[in-house]
Design a protein around this motif. Sequence first.
Motif: not given
Length: 216
Positions: A126-143
């Motif tokens: 299982r890919i665990d993205l808890s803590g400070s691992k996620v630096q940025d998330v961006r939503q585009e129409a195609d990605a």
Amino acid sequence: MAISSSKTRRGVLTLSLGAALFAASSTLPQGGQALAQPAEAQAIADHFSSVKTMMGDFVQFGPGGEQTGGKFFIERPGKVRFNYENPSTFKVTADGTSVVLENARMNTADLYSLSSTPLKLLLDERIDLSGSKVQDVRQEADATTITLADRSVFGNSTITMMFDPQSYELKQWTIRDAQGKDTTVMIYNVQSGVTFDRSVFAINYDRINEMVSPER
């Protein structure tokens, strides 16, 4: 393309790791909407984690514009193989414990602990993205792009994964190394739910230990 130096071998391994496993662009999409919470990122990661086996083709773009490709095979947890097409003579294999980079032309190999590479994060049960691992998330129409940083695994490097926003399928990833250089891997013709022979991810440690470069 003849490759013999330890610096270049490390570059090939980084290309494979940069292998979770995306467009040839090495930067995040411009004008995308940043998501306020990482929950969306975890939902995508959970979907990717649910895919236990997959295989397909890849194209790799190096920081200097060099391009190569080949076939990849993944089995969770911890197993992957990249077979590079000619004229490259490289093969990358992870068996759940170790990662080995073989150069058939030079008859050399470099052996790494899986836990010390970005592959571990991508190939975990299982890919665990808890803590400070996620630096940025961006939503585009195609990605949807997710940038991860984990000093205990990546050091000063980051990995940016690009997913289809509807199917949550992984399309490509980019690894930015400590020097700010980007390597991108795009995958296509992907099949999931594949059954592999055990030999696909097998590492012959006796042979590899004889091949390990003295520069390592």
